[in-house]
Design an enzyme around this catalytic site. Structure first.
Site, PDB file in Angstrom:
ATOM      1  N   ASN A  22     -48.885   9.375  33.128  1.00  0.00           N
ATOM      2  CA  ASN A  22     -48.783  10.161  34.376  1.00  0.00           C
ATOM      3  C   ASN A  22     -49.947   9.852  35.317  1.00  0.00           C
ATOM      4  O   ASN A  22     -51.018  10.472  35.197  1.00  0.00           O
ATOM      5  CB  ASN A  22     -48.746  11.651  34.051  1.00  0.00           C
ATOM      6  N   TYR A  41     -33.198   6.292  37.295  1.00  0.00           N
ATOM      7  CA  TYR A  41     -34.530   5.679  37.446  1.00  0.00           C
ATOM      8  C   TYR A  41     -35.003   5.108  36.109  1.00  0.00           C
ATOM      9  O   TYR A  41     -35.402   3.942  36.008  1.00  0.00           O
ATOM     10  CB  TYR A  41     -35.539   6.710  37.979  1.00  0.00           C
ATOM     11  N   LYS A  69     -35.772   1.012  34.605  1.00  0.00           N
ATOM     12  CA  LYS A  69     -36.965   0.491  33.906  1.00  0.00           C
ATOM     13  C   LYS A  69     -36.567  -0.096  32.541  1.00  0.00           C
ATOM     14  O   LYS A  69     -37.045  -1.155  32.144  1.00  0.00           O
ATOM     15  CB  LYS A  69     -38.008   1.598  33.721  1.00  0.00           C
ATOM     16  N   SER A 121     -42.705   2.353  32.747  1.00  0.00           N
ATOM     17  CA  SER A 121     -43.063   3.775  32.766  1.00  0.00           C
ATOM     18  C   SER A 121     -42.856   4.379  31.393  1.00  0.00           C
ATOM     19  O   SER A 121     -41.986   3.939  30.628  1.00  0.00           O
ATOM     20  CB  SER A 121     -42.154   4.480  33.782  1.00  0.00           C
ATOM     21  N   LEU A 158     -46.533  17.183  39.455  1.00  0.00           N
ATOM     22  CA  LEU A 158     -47.446  18.323  39.378  1.00  0.00           C
ATOM     23  C   LEU A 158     -48.689  18.177  40.269  1.00  0.00           C
ATOM     24  O   LEU A 158     -49.010  19.075  41.054  1.00  0.00           O
ATOM     25  CB  LEU A 158     -47.862  18.527  37.909  1.00  0.00           C
TER      26      LEU A 158
HETATM   27  P1  NAD Z   1     -44.916   3.965  45.656  1.00  0.00           P
HETATM   28  O1  NAD Z   1     -43.560   4.398  46.129  1.00  0.00           O
HETATM   29  O2  NAD Z   1     -46.106   4.604  46.233  1.00  0.00           O
HETATM   30  O3  NAD Z   1     -45.060   2.376  45.810  1.00  0.00           O
HETATM   31  C1  NAD Z   1     -43.963   1.503  45.762  1.00  0.00           C
HETATM   32  C2  NAD Z   1     -44.101   0.520  46.912  1.00  0.00           C
HETATM   33  O4  NAD Z   1     -43.014  -0.403  46.875  1.00  0.00           O
HETATM   34  C3  NAD Z   1     -44.058   1.205  48.288  1.00  0.00           C
HETATM   35  O5  NAD Z   1     -45.096   0.697  49.088  1.00  0.00           O
HETATM   36  C4  NAD Z   1     -42.685   0.803  48.847  1.00  0.00           C
HETATM   37  O6  NAD Z   1     -42.702   0.729  50.253  1.00  0.00           O
HETATM   38  C5  NAD Z   1     -42.477  -0.540  48.184  1.00  0.00           C
HETATM   39  N1  NAD Z   1     -41.076  -0.942  48.007  1.00  0.00           N
HETATM   40  C6  NAD Z   1     -40.057  -0.207  47.483  1.00  0.00           C
HETATM   41  N2  NAD Z   1     -38.937  -0.951  47.458  1.00  0.00           N
HETATM   42  C7  NAD Z   1     -39.247  -2.158  47.987  1.00  0.00           C
HETATM   43  C8  NAD Z   1     -38.505  -3.345  48.243  1.00  0.00           C
HETATM   44  N3  NAD Z   1     -37.210  -3.432  47.963  1.00  0.00           N
HETATM   45  N4  NAD Z   1     -39.147  -4.397  48.756  1.00  0.00           N
HETATM   46  C9  NAD Z   1     -40.483  -4.349  49.067  1.00  0.00           C
HETATM   47  N5  NAD Z   1     -41.228  -3.244  48.864  1.00  0.00           N
HETATM   48  C10 NAD Z   1     -40.612  -2.163  48.327  1.00  0.00           C
HETATM   49  O7  NAD Z   1     -44.905   4.129  44.058  1.00  0.00           O
HETATM   50  P2  NAD Z   1     -46.111   4.044  43.017  1.00  0.00           P
HETATM   51  O8  NAD Z   1     -46.358   5.402  42.512  1.00  0.00           O
HETATM   52  O9  NAD Z   1     -47.213   3.252  43.571  1.00  0.00           O
HETATM   53  O10 NAD Z   1     -45.371   3.249  41.854  1.00  0.00           O
HETATM   54  C11 NAD Z   1     -45.418   1.845  41.772  1.00  0.00           C
HETATM   55  C12 NAD Z   1     -44.550   1.388  40.611  1.00  0.00           C
HETATM   56  O11 NAD Z   1     -44.976   2.036  39.417  1.00  0.00           O
HETATM   57  C13 NAD Z   1     -43.064   1.727  40.770  1.00  0.00           C
HETATM   58  O12 NAD Z   1     -42.306   0.657  40.272  1.00  0.00           O
HETATM   59  C14 NAD Z   1     -42.896   2.951  39.903  1.00  0.00           C
HETATM   60  O13 NAD Z   1     -41.592   3.063  39.404  1.00  0.00           O
HETATM   61  C15 NAD Z   1     -43.889   2.686  38.793  1.00  0.00           C
HETATM   62  N6  NAD Z   1     -44.366   3.909  38.133  1.00  0.00           N
HETATM   63  C16 NAD Z   1     -44.937   4.886  38.890  1.00  0.00           C
HETATM   64  C17 NAD Z   1     -45.351   6.065  38.275  1.00  0.00           C
HETATM   65  C18 NAD Z   1     -45.970   7.188  39.080  1.00  0.00           C
HETATM   66  O14 NAD Z   1     -46.023   8.304  38.595  1.00  0.00           O
HETATM   67  N7  NAD Z   1     -46.454   6.959  40.285  1.00  0.00           N
HETATM   68  C19 NAD Z   1     -45.209   6.213  36.885  1.00  0.00           C
HETATM   69  C20 NAD Z   1     -44.642   5.188  36.162  1.00  0.00           C
HETATM   70  C21 NAD Z   1     -44.227   4.025  36.795  1.00  0.00           C
HETATM   71  C1  UD1 Z   2     -42.231  12.614  35.854  1.00  0.00           C
HETATM   72  C2  UD1 Z   2     -40.921  11.886  35.726  1.00  0.00           C
HETATM   73  C3  UD1 Z   2     -41.112  10.632  34.894  1.00  0.00           C
HETATM   74  C4  UD1 Z   2     -42.229   9.769  35.463  1.00  0.00           C
HETATM   75  C5  UD1 Z   2     -43.498  10.625  35.520  1.00  0.00           C
HETATM   76  C6  UD1 Z   2     -44.689   9.884  36.056  1.00  0.00           C
HETATM   77  C7  UD1 Z   2     -39.278  13.721  35.780  1.00  0.00           C
HETATM   78  C8  UD1 Z   2     -38.259  14.507  35.006  1.00  0.00           C
HETATM   79  N1  UD1 Z   2     -39.954  12.768  35.091  1.00  0.00           N
HETATM   80  O1  UD1 Z   2     -42.642  13.003  34.579  1.00  0.00           O
HETATM   81  O2  UD1 Z   2     -39.916   9.882  34.862  1.00  0.00           O
HETATM   82  O3  UD1 Z   2     -42.433   8.649  34.655  1.00  0.00           O
HETATM   83  O4  UD1 Z   2     -43.231  11.757  36.362  1.00  0.00           O
HETATM   84  O5  UD1 Z   2     -44.684   9.854  37.430  1.00  0.00           O
HETATM   85  O6  UD1 Z   2     -39.442  13.927  36.968  1.00  0.00           O
HETATM   86  N2  UD1 Z   2     -44.737  20.881  36.604  1.00  0.00           N
HETATM   87  C9  UD1 Z   2     -44.891  22.203  36.941  1.00  0.00           C
HETATM   88  N3  UD1 Z   2     -44.762  22.552  38.250  1.00  0.00           N
HETATM   89  C10 UD1 Z   2     -44.484  21.651  39.241  1.00  0.00           C
HETATM   90  C11 UD1 Z   2     -44.336  20.286  38.882  1.00  0.00           C
HETATM   91  C12 UD1 Z   2     -44.458  19.945  37.540  1.00  0.00           C
HETATM   92  O7  UD1 Z   2     -45.142  23.045  36.083  1.00  0.00           O
HETATM   93  O8  UD1 Z   2     -44.355  22.033  40.405  1.00  0.00           O
HETATM   94  C13 UD1 Z   2     -44.904  20.470  35.183  1.00  0.00           C
HETATM   95  C14 UD1 Z   2     -43.677  19.813  34.585  1.00  0.00           C
HETATM   96  O9  UD1 Z   2     -42.818  20.752  34.015  1.00  0.00           O
HETATM   97  C15 UD1 Z   2     -44.315  18.892  33.543  1.00  0.00           C
HETATM   98  C16 UD1 Z   2     -45.701  18.558  34.128  1.00  0.00           C
HETATM   99  O10 UD1 Z   2     -45.936  19.522  35.128  1.00  0.00           O
HETATM  100  O11 UD1 Z   2     -44.487  19.589  32.370  1.00  0.00           O
HETATM  101  C17 UD1 Z   2     -45.775  17.183  34.722  1.00  0.00           C
HETATM  102  O12 UD1 Z   2     -44.691  17.036  35.630  1.00  0.00           O
HETATM  103  P1  UD1 Z   2     -44.540  15.741  36.561  1.00  0.00           P
HETATM  104  O13 UD1 Z   2     -45.768  15.502  37.303  1.00  0.00           O
HETATM  105  O14 UD1 Z   2     -43.263  15.915  37.332  1.00  0.00           O
HETATM  106  O15 UD1 Z   2     -44.402  14.544  35.524  1.00  0.00           O
HETATM  107  P2  UD1 Z   2     -43.378  14.329  34.291  1.00  0.00           P
HETATM  108  O16 UD1 Z   2     -42.359  15.388  34.237  1.00  0.00           O
HETATM  109  O17 UD1 Z   2     -44.201  14.068  33.085  1.00  0.00           O
END
Ligand code: NAD
Ligand code: UD1
Length: 340
Positions: free
Chosen positions: A180, A150, A154, A124, A201
């Protein structure tokens, strides 16, 4: 390729299954449904016309992971499984370290015992901490730090995999640093379905638009940015999914452990994203400006040139597509994968 997708029922995993099927790969999903629904895999099957093999289980369950890797020969693992909520990681640090770090250590150990060393890991942009503006756009060699448990999971997992690849050249590891992820599959059948009130957001915006939440609060409009709201690098989840397919194509030919940003390279402000969403739905959202959210960086966006150079991948979908598709998903599924 025959691909094991841990966490494949989740938000990014389900979209990646669709993209990987379209590219001709075979998929086994391993998921414990701790943050997802089996319905997501039904939707994958509806879109792709093909159903991933499902093995329900936990990545921390060594015997189950061992049996899974013994049950067939995989060419690569895409490892999404893990917990991802920043705020929850502060209140439940043990659960985050245990699930993300211990779980991944079990998976890595069982992979090497099975002779499987092609790994694509969900990292991430959180590993860049609160970036110094002089380092924008962020390259992969920018300074790294963790702001919460968290982010620490990572960062540690990246370091562990770097060390393992340095010690054993048979490993091929891609650390994909997502910026994001937002949006949904263009069919409206799959999308993000957060449990409880969203922190991020875009799902907050879509739930306000569909009437599940009364009002959006914009967290601060006094940042040192052109319109005063924070800037992020939003990436359409289908572009992100295609990034994983590009990674599958290249992982075996890239030696060692390589970090790669998956972002668009474009900074978009909160106010711009809200305006683009209002254009997509044709009406203004109920919204107000509130105080800054503690810990938020003013601006964060990627230099995605390494992804293009190494993976031949770049984003194709713009902010309007992200908003349009997020809205299609939310309006077709006001309660996500749960029945109304
Ligand atoms: P998500 O929660 O929708 O998907 C994660 C999946 O993993 C879920 O289906 C959950 O049931 C499964 N899971 C969790 N723990 C488990 C375990 N111990 N064994 C088996 N399955 C398990 O999340 P996502 O948004 O799809 O994110 C996927 C990956 O990407 C995560 O590692 C997350 O940290 C990373 N990531 C997500 C974002 C984001 O904004 N969505 C941003 C950066 C990184
Ligand atoms: C968040 C996580 C980050 C993760 C990323 C991607 C935090 C502090 N960081 O980042 O670890 O990798 O998501 O999933 O949670 N905002 C509003 N109103 C809202 C929600 C958000 O104004 O109700 C703004 C926030 O201030 C920010 C932007 O929208 O400026 C994006 O927010 P968000 O979607 O939570 O992502 P990040 O903060 O970038």
């Amino acid at each position: 390729m025959n691909v094991l997708v841990t966490g494949g029922a989740g938000y990014i995993g389900s979209h990646t299954c669709v993209a990987a099927f379209a590219a001709g790969h075979e998929i086994t999903v391993y998921d414990n449904f701790s943050n997802s629904s089996p319905e997501a895999l039904e939707r994958v099957a509806r879109i792709a016309g093909k159903r991933p093999r499902l093995v329900e289980g936990d990545i921390g369950d060594r015997a189950a992971v061992h049996a899974l890797l013994a049950s067939e020969k995989f060419d690569a693992v895409i490892h999404f499984a893990g917990f991802k909520a920043v705020g929850e990681s502060v209140s439940k640090p043990w659960e985050y370290y245990n699930n993300n770090v211990s779980g991944t250590l079990v998976l890595l150990d069982e992979m090497r015992r099975a002779g499987l060393r092609n790994m694509i890991f969900s990292s991430s942009a959180t590993v860049y901490g609160n970036p110094d503006p002089k380092n924008l756009p962020l390259r992969e060699d920018a300074p790294l730090s963790a702001l919460n448990p968290y982010g620490q999971t990572k960062l540690w997992l990246e370091e562990i995999m770097r060390a393992m690849a340095a010690a054993d050249p048979a490993w091929h590891i891609l650390l994909l640093r997502y910026f994001n992820p937002v949006g949904a599959h263009e069919s409206g059948l799959m999308g993000e379905d957060p449990a409880g009130i969203p922190n991020n957001l875009m799902p907050y915006i879509t739930q306000v638009a569909v009437g599940r939440l009364p009002m959006l609060t914009i967290f601060g409009d006094d940042y040192p940015t052109p319109d005063g709201t924070c800037i992020r690098d939003y990436i359409h989840v289908c572009d992100l999914a295609e990034g994983h397919v590009a990674a599958l194509d290249k992982v075996a030919s890239l030696p060692g452990c390589t970090a790669v940003n998956l972002g668009s390279g474009n900074g978009i402000s909160v106010a711009q994203l809200v305006a683009s969403f209002e254009k997509a739905i044709g009406r203004p959202l109920p919204r107000k400006v509130g105080p800054r959210r503690p810990g938020d960086a003013a601006a964060c966006w990627a230099d995605p040139s390494r992804a293009l150079e190494l993976l031949g991948w770049k984003t194709r979908r713009d902010c309007d597509a992200m908003c349009r598709d997020a809205w299609r998903w939310q309006s077709m599924n006001p309660n996500g994968y749960r029945k109304a």
